[in-house]
Design a protein around this motif. Sequence first.
Motif, short mmCIF file in Angstrom:
data_model
loop_
_atom_site.label_atom_id
_atom_site.label_comp_id
_atom_site.label_asym_id
_atom_site.label_seq_id
_atom_site.Cartn_x
_atom_site.Cartn_y
_atom_site.Cartn_z
N SER A 167 0.81 -1.21 0.00
CA SER A 167 0.00 0.00 0.00
C SER A 167 0.84 1.27 0.00
O SER A 167 0.31 2.37 0.03
CB SER A 167 -0.91 0.02 1.23
N LEU A 168 2.16 1.10 -0.04
CA LEU A 168 3.07 2.23 0.06
C LEU A 168 3.48 2.70 -1.34
O LEU A 168 3.92 1.90 -2.17
CB LEU A 168 4.30 1.83 0.86
N GLU A 169 3.31 3.98 -1.61
CA GLU A 169 3.68 4.55 -2.90
C GLU A 169 4.51 5.82 -2.69
O GLU A 169 4.19 6.64 -1.84
CB GLU A 169 2.45 4.90 -3.73
N MET A 170 5.54 5.96 -3.49
CA MET A 170 6.41 7.13 -3.41
C MET A 170 6.48 7.80 -4.77
O MET A 170 6.82 7.18 -5.77
CB MET A 170 7.82 6.73 -2.96
N LYS A 171 6.10 9.07 -4.82
CA LYS A 171 6.20 9.88 -6.03
C LYS A 171 7.52 10.63 -5.97
O LYS A 171 7.71 11.52 -5.17
CB LYS A 171 5.02 10.87 -6.07
N LEU A 172 8.46 10.21 -6.82
CA LEU A 172 9.83 10.70 -6.69
C LEU A 172 9.97 12.18 -7.00
O LEU A 172 10.58 12.92 -6.23
CB LEU A 172 10.76 9.88 -7.59
N ASP A 173 9.41 12.63 -8.13
CA ASP A 173 9.63 14.02 -8.51
C ASP A 173 8.89 15.00 -7.60
O ASP A 173 9.34 16.13 -7.41
CB ASP A 173 9.25 14.26 -9.97
N ALA A 174 7.78 14.57 -7.00
CA ALA A 174 7.02 15.45 -6.11
C ALA A 174 7.43 15.29 -4.65
O ALA A 174 6.93 16.00 -3.78
CB ALA A 174 5.52 15.18 -6.25
N HIS A 175 8.35 14.36 -4.37
CA HIS A 175 8.76 14.06 -2.99
C HIS A 175 7.53 13.82 -2.11
O HIS A 175 7.40 14.36 -1.01
CB HIS A 175 9.60 15.22 -2.41
#
Length: 261
Positions: A167-175
Motif C-alpha cells: 500500500s506504500l507509494e512514493m512519487k519521486l519528482d514530487a517528494h
Amino acid sequence: MSGLEEPRWPAHAADAVEANVVLGVALMKPLVLICSQDAEFYLFLSHILEVDGFVSEPAGGAKEALAKADEREFQAVVLDCGPTSLTGSAICARLKREPRTGGLPIIALIAPGAENQHLDLLKAGIDESFVRPMAPAKLLDYLRTRLALPKPGSNAIENNNWLSYGSLEMKLDAHRVCGNGHDIHLGPIEFNVLRHLLEAPGTVFSRDELIGGAWPANIHVGVRTVDVHISRLRRALEAASTGIVIRTVRSAGYSLEKLDG
C-alpha cells in the motif's frame, strides 16, 4: 470533435510539447497523441498522463491527427469523442488502415450524450472506450497494460517516477509518499532512506549503505544517527497503517517488509 477544422491551442501547450522534444523526453517516455478540440480537456488529460510518466501531444482534428501520426512515433492514441463529434470513428478507421499506425492502441473517451458512437467506433477498430466521467486510473491502467509498463505494487520503479510496495507509494519528482491512501509527511533524510529501502524490498541494507544512499557525500554520519531516522520512519509508517514494516537484522542492517497476514 465536430469536424476537420483545427482549434487554436494555448501557446503553453505547444511550448510544453516542444520542450519535451528538445530535452529528449519523448524518446524516453511513452508518447500519446490526444485528439481533442477542447483545449482545456487536452491540458487536463495531458497533465494526468504527464504525472504518470507519459508525454502527450495534441491534435485538434482529423487532418492534424493523421499528419502527426505519420510524422511521429506514438505509442497510443486517445480520442475525445463529444456529443457532436463526427470524426472519432473516421480517425480510428484511417489509423487502423495504415501499416505504420495499424498496431497503435486507440482509446475513445466518450462524453455523456455520445454513447451512440460505440457501434461506429467498434466498426472502425477501436481498441478500448470509456464513457466520461471516468476515473483517470482506468485509462492509465489500460495504457500500462497495453504498453507492458510496470504497475503500482510491482516493487519497481515505474516510468522512473514511482516506487511502490504493497500500500506504500512514493512519487519521486514530487517528494510525496502515500500509505494506505494517506499522505505520509517525511523529512528529506527519512524520504531518502525510505526510497533506498523501496528500491529493493526485502533486501537487507547495512547502515553504511543507507548512509551512502540517503545522506550527502562528505558528511560524517554515525550509526546512531541512522537508527534515529529509522525510528522516525517506522513511526510514520505505523501511524498510516501501511502494513509495511522496517525489520532490524542484528549485525546486518534493515529491510523493508510486509506484515504477515
